[in-house]
Design an enzyme around this catalytic site. Structure first.
Site, PDB file in Angstrom:
ATOM      1  CG  ASP A 292      -1.662   1.220   1.482  1.00  0.00           C
ATOM      2  OD1 ASP A 292      -2.374   1.654   0.564  1.00  0.00           O
ATOM      3  OD2 ASP A 292      -1.551   1.789   2.588  1.00  0.00           O
TER       4      ASP A 292
ATOM      5  CG  ASP B 131      -1.879   7.640   0.859  1.00  0.00           C
ATOM      6  OD1 ASP B 131      -0.803   8.177   0.551  1.00  0.00           O
ATOM      7  OD2 ASP B 131      -2.935   7.816   0.219  1.00  0.00           O
TER       8      ASP B 131
ATOM      9  CE  LYS C 229      -5.828  -0.610  -1.271  1.00  0.00           C
ATOM     10  NZ  LYS C 229      -4.864  -0.131  -0.249  1.00  0.00           N
TER      11      LYS C 229
ATOM     12  CG  ASP D 261      -1.932   1.944   6.532  1.00  0.00           C
ATOM     13  OD1 ASP D 261      -2.113   1.752   5.314  1.00  0.00           O
ATOM     14  OD2 ASP D 261      -2.380   2.932   7.151  1.00  0.00           O
TER      15      ASP D 261
ATOM     16  CG  ASP E  88      -4.016  -1.729   3.055  1.00  0.00           C
ATOM     17  OD1 ASP E  88      -4.205  -1.434   1.868  1.00  0.00           O
ATOM     18  OD2 ASP E  88      -3.460  -0.968   3.871  1.00  0.00           O
TER      19      ASP E  88
END
Length: 231
Positions: A9, A11, A156, A179, A183
């Site tokens: 990921d 951000d 994702k 995070d 995710d």
């Protein structure tokens, strides 16, 4: 395990809490790339942003963008975005949301989004948005930096599986690092699940490894521990 690719990921994972790229993560990714281990960017960001990040970071595995709304890899699919997300219901939910919550601020990059809608988190919570759009067939994510309304038929994880077909790599041989709640699906399909130290507790609960370090320093930690230690 035999790690053949890294999926990460952006951000809050390879950036700090101000969305600034962590140099330690970039250096580790480049070292892995030099050893023939590609990194795939898996993000809620739009394709243009994710592709630019891929170029500047030095990763080569392609991108999953807009929380699985689509994928892109240079020289694949005639260099066109491959879109999976259907925005029809998302747009209906969005129109209802802005009527019910007129003060909500849409993200500045919405004009580039092809598969979802995105909002700043100023004075609004994920639960508020989810309650307002509960009668629409959409998923609401909190990425930690923004709120997203997406097509529930993609995520994702599902789109990462499609991208891996281009690379001819099994998800069992991928280390996934993230995070936040958006995710979870992509970590769940990866053979090795890694949560950085600042991760949402739900990610830590499903992770095979929880980093000692936050943000990009955690990414660097995981890459050196599980990938570069073999060289």
């Amino acid at each position: 395990m035999d790690i053949k690719a890294i999926a990460v990921d952006i951000d809050g994972t390879i950036t700090d809490n101000h969305r600034r790229l962590c140099i330690s993560a970039m250096k580790a990714i480049r070292e892995a790339e030099d050893k023939g281990i590609p990194t795939i960017i898996v993000t809620g960001n739009v394709a243009d942003f994710a592709y630019a990040a891929e170029i500047f970071i030095g990763s080569s595995g392609g991108i999953v963008f807009e929380n699985g709304g689509g994928i892109f890899k240079e020289y694949e699919n005639n260099n066109e975005l491959l879109i999976f997300g259907d925005k029809t219901e998302v747009n209906r939910a969005h129109e209802h949301l802005i009527k019910e919550l007129p003060d909500i601020m849409v993200s500045s990059d919405n004009k580039f989004r092809v598969a979802e809608k995105c909002y700043y988190k100023d004075n609004v919570t994920r639960n508020q948005v989810a309650e307002i759009v509960k009668d629409y067939n959409v998923t609401v994510y909190d990425s930690g930096f923004a709120l997203h309304i997406t097509d529930p038929n993609v995520n994702k994880g599902s789109s990462l599986i499609e991208l891996l077909k281009w690379l001819d790599i099994s998800a069992d041989n991928v280390m996934g690092i993230g995070d936040s709640e958006n995710d979870i699906e992509f970590l769940n399909v990866c053979g090795l699940k890694v949560a950085v130290a600042n991760a949402d507790e739900r990610l830590k609960n499903i992770g095979d490894y929880v980093c000692k370090n936050k943000y990009g320093d955690g990414v660097s930690e995981a890459i050196y521990k599980f990938v570069l230690n073999n060289y």
